[in-house]
Design an enzyme around this catalytic site. Structure first.
Site, mmCIF file in Angstrom:
data_model
loop_
_atom_site.group_PDB
_atom_site.id
_atom_site.type_symbol
_atom_site.label_atom_id
_atom_site.label_comp_id
_atom_site.label_asym_id
_atom_site.label_seq_id
_atom_site.Cartn_x
_atom_site.Cartn_y
_atom_site.Cartn_z
ATOM 1 N N GLU A 176 0.820 -1.217 0.000
ATOM 2 C CA GLU A 176 0.000 0.000 0.000
ATOM 3 C C GLU A 176 0.854 1.267 0.000
ATOM 4 O OE1 GLU A 176 -2.714 0.439 3.327
ATOM 5 O OE2 GLU A 176 -3.602 2.235 2.482
ATOM 6 N N LYS A 221 -2.585 -2.084 -3.055
ATOM 7 C CA LYS A 221 -3.632 -1.214 -2.483
ATOM 8 C C LYS A 221 -3.241 0.243 -2.703
ATOM 9 C CE LYS A 221 -6.146 -0.206 1.763
ATOM 10 N NZ LYS A 221 -6.855 -0.800 2.891
#
Ligand code: 13P
Length: 342
Positions: A176, A221
């Site tokens: 992420e 992500k």
């Protein structure tokens, strides 16, 4: 026999489902509970999350749940481990494993995410506790002269080292790199977000290549490409969808099975509309789905309000948001569906 990484990653981005980010750290969940005047005690945190994980919507729309350390060790009121409730609903339990974004020495206003020390041992313990994926959030902030190359590089390198340790432990890494949408000034329009997001993703995938990460055993992500909240600018749903897709097409290898977006402070319906538009206009090489925290939970949190008698209403609010996002993951959401349910 332990499950293959690519099988777990594929389950995490299964058709029409997405990930519930319920991994608020102690400080963040306190802020959420403060907003509904509920004390952030261990029992209240357990009750709230048990309400979500027991929701019948879980089995239809939720493929995985990201947990904070405390939750992975907690039992439901009847003694069932909370991770067991998630697995019973057919979703994969995961763990937020970084220890937070800390000031980057010498680079005012920038951070590097920490948590690599002792990570091999922590991953082994989390695997024993039932986690099959992990999440590490790097934070890139836009501002005057920011981000710097040093912060992009340091965060990308840490993400790759984390991902390698996860895969060694049989755990799928959620990678992420979040370009935040709350840039402080007018330099943060949608094109600046596009430029910085591409830069961050290119750097992350270069580091991931160097670290020998199996691309089919990870999930990305990212943020969506949006104007900064304080830029005074707005963008249509189509522009956000087009620019986000163009950013991802330029940077994310097709071997990655899925991309699960963060919501990052977008409104509930806005986050759903953007995801649906991307899936409707484009047939991507990866699954495009959600890994939302606030945009999945806000309505349920408010409906719950800390009271046991509100559990059915809170579960209904959660089911609605989860269904809308499940449809968005198929490109089949429309504003009319929101009104019908109201
Ligand atoms: P939000 O969707 O609230 O941004 O949270 C997702 C998340 O897990 C951020 O790391």
């Amino acid at each position: 026999m332990s499950e293959h990484l690519e099988d777990i990653a594929n389950r995490m981005v299964a058709e029409g489902r997405g990930i519930l980010a319920a991994d608020e750290s102690s400080g963040t969940i306190k802020k959420r509970f403060d907003s509904i005047n509920v004390e952030s005690s261990a029992d209240n945190r357990r009750d709230y999350r048990e309400m979500l994980f027991r929701s019948p919507a879980m089995k239809d729309y939720v493929s995985g749940v990201i947990l904070f350390d405390e939750t992975l060790r907690q039992n439901a009121d009847d003694g069932t481990p909370l991770a067991g409730l998630i697995a019973d609903a057919g979703a994969v339990p995961g763990i937020k494993i970084d220890t937070g974004a800390k000031p980057l020495a010498g680079f005012d206003g920038e951070t590097v995410t920490e948590g690599l020390d002792g990570l091999r041992e922590r991953l082994a313990e989390y695997h024993d506790l039932g986690a099959r994926f992990a999440k590490w959030r790097a934070v890139i902030s836009i501002g005057e002269g920011r981000p710097t190359w040093n912060s992009v590089k340091a965060n990308a390198h840490a993400l790759a080292r984390y991902a390698a340790l996860c895969q060694e432990a049989g755990i799928v890494p959620i990678v992420e790199p979040e370009v935040q949408m709350d840039g402080p000034d007018a330099v943060h329009d949608i094109d600046r977000c596009l430029e910085v997001s591409q830069w961050a993703l290119k750097t992350v995938f270069a580091e991931i290549y160097d670290a020998g990460i199996a691309l089919d055993g990870m999930v990305l992500k990212p943020n969506m490409v949006v104007p900064g909240q304080k830029s005074g600018k707005s963008a249509s749903v189509e522009e956000v969808a087009e620019k986000t897709i163009s950013c991802l097409m330029a940077t994310v290898p097709a071997a990655v099975p899925g991309i699960a977006f963060l919501s990052g402070g977008q409104g509930d319906e806005e986050a759903t509309a953007h995801l649906s538009a991307m899936n409707a206009m484009f047939d991507p090489p990866w699954k495009l789905t959600f890994s939302y925290g606030r945009a999945l939970q806000a309505a349920a949190l408010k409906a719950w309000g800390g009271k046991a008698e509100n559990v059915p209403a809170a579960q209904a609010a959660f089911a609605h948001r989860a269904r809308m996002n499940g449809l968005a993951a198929l490109g089949k959401w429309s504003p009319d569906l929101e009104r019908e349910a109201a």
